[in-house]
Scaffold this motif. Structure first.
Motif, PDB file in Angstrom:
ATOM      1  N   THR A 149      37.315  34.036  44.775  1.00 28.17           N
ATOM      2  CA  THR A 149      37.525  33.487  43.436  1.00 28.17           C
ATOM      3  C   THR A 149      38.552  34.330  42.685  1.00 28.17           C
ATOM      4  O   THR A 149      39.448  33.785  42.026  1.00 28.17           O
TER       5      THR A 149
ATOM      6  N   GLU B  49      41.876  28.525  41.029  1.00 29.57           N
ATOM      7  CA  GLU B  49      40.662  28.489  40.204  1.00 29.57           C
ATOM      8  C   GLU B  49      41.077  28.773  38.767  1.00 29.57           C
ATOM      9  O   GLU B  49      41.954  29.604  38.529  1.00 29.57           O
TER      10      GLU B  49
ATOM     11  N   CYS C 109      42.294  32.828  41.487  1.00 30.85           N
ATOM     12  CA  CYS C 109      42.722  32.728  40.079  1.00 30.85           C
ATOM     13  C   CYS C 109      44.204  33.082  39.942  1.00 30.85           C
ATOM     14  O   CYS C 109      44.903  32.542  39.082  1.00 30.85           O
TER      15      CYS C 109
END
Ligand code: ADP
Ligand code: MG
Length: 243
Positions: free
Chosen positions: A42, A51, A46
């Motif tokens: 994650t 994400e 980003c």
């Protein structure tokens, strides 16, 4: 190259990234380690906007990438500058190796066929599979496919490369050939964020190792600091399991 300030991300109720502060300098190789489910994927997803995050600040090579709901006008610029390599190689199965590498520069950068072709051949040579250009991904070994995936990312001339467990899906005998390519890339000065369980690679290649526990950076430092003298008891426990 990357600046994260007090970043937070949720998946529904799950607070998956907690107050992340992280700066990556140009040319730096940052290796991210941590247990499964701690938020490593994650975090790096980003960085190229795969994400979204809820609060804080993220700047990639000078381009601000706003939190969810904010102005995402830099997203295209960021995606052009950031290459990503996944655990599952994600090659296009219906295209030859050469076409896999030519596609993005032609679509996104309007690169001519001749130039895209020459770039593809040069990159395939560089990752050691210059003789495989006309094959389809399914005709290659896992290690070869992952090297194609790296070449494909490099074809966009990225300023930053993200690797998410690039060797985790490989048979053991193929891990080394992929790590070799990554090691070369690091030597040539590429800025890299690498999620991996290959602690030998981390120790040798990383400028900095980051340990994430339940969405928080609980320890970071030079590899020898983190591996030989971890300060946090969570890091100690994790390393005693994996080393
Ligand atoms: P890691 O890469 O360290 O294994 P991840 O970043 O993939 O961890 O996941 C962190 C946490 O977020 C895990 O609890 C995972 O189940 C959860 N998670 C990941 N992706 C999603 C998603 N798309 N929707 C909901 N939860 C997710
Ligand atoms: Mg992951």
């Amino acid at each position: 190259m990357v600046e994260m300030k007090d970043m937070n991300k949720y998946f529904g109720e799950l607070h998956v990234l907690k107050n992340i502060d992280l700066t990556v300098e140009p040319g730096e190789v940052v290796v991210i380690i941590g247990a499964s489910g701690s938020g490593k994927s994650t975090l790096i997803r980003c960085v190229n906007g795969l994400e979204e995050y809820e609060s804080g600040q993220l700047i990639v090579d000078g381009h601000p990438l706003a939190p969810k709901g904010g102005n995402q006008k830099s997203l295209n610029a960021i995606r052009k500058e950031v290459g990503m390599v996944f655990q599952q190689f994600n090659l296009f199965p219906h295209l030859t190796v050469r076409k896999n590498i030519m596609l993005a520069p032609q679509k996104v950068k309007d690169t001519s066929d001749t130039v895209a072709r020459a770039t593809a051949e040069r990159l395939l040579d560089r990752v050691g599979i210059g003789n495989q250009a006309d094959k389809y991904p399914s005709q290659l070994s896992g290690g070869q496919q992952q090297r194609v995936a790296i070449a494909r990312a490099l074809a966009m001339e990225p300023r930053l490369m993200l690797f998410d467990e690039p060797t985790s899906a490989l048979d053991p005998e193929m891990i080394g050939e992929v790590l070799d390519v990554m090691r070369e890339l690091a030597k040539e000065g590429m800025t890299m964020m690498v999620v991996t369980h290959e602690m030998g690679f981390a120790r040798e290649v990383a400028d900095r190792v980051i340990y994430i526990h339940q969405g928080q950076i609980v320890e970071q430092g030079k590899p020898e600091e983190v591996f030989d003298n971890p300060q946090n008891e969570r890091t100690q426990a994790f390393l005693s399991r994996v080393l």
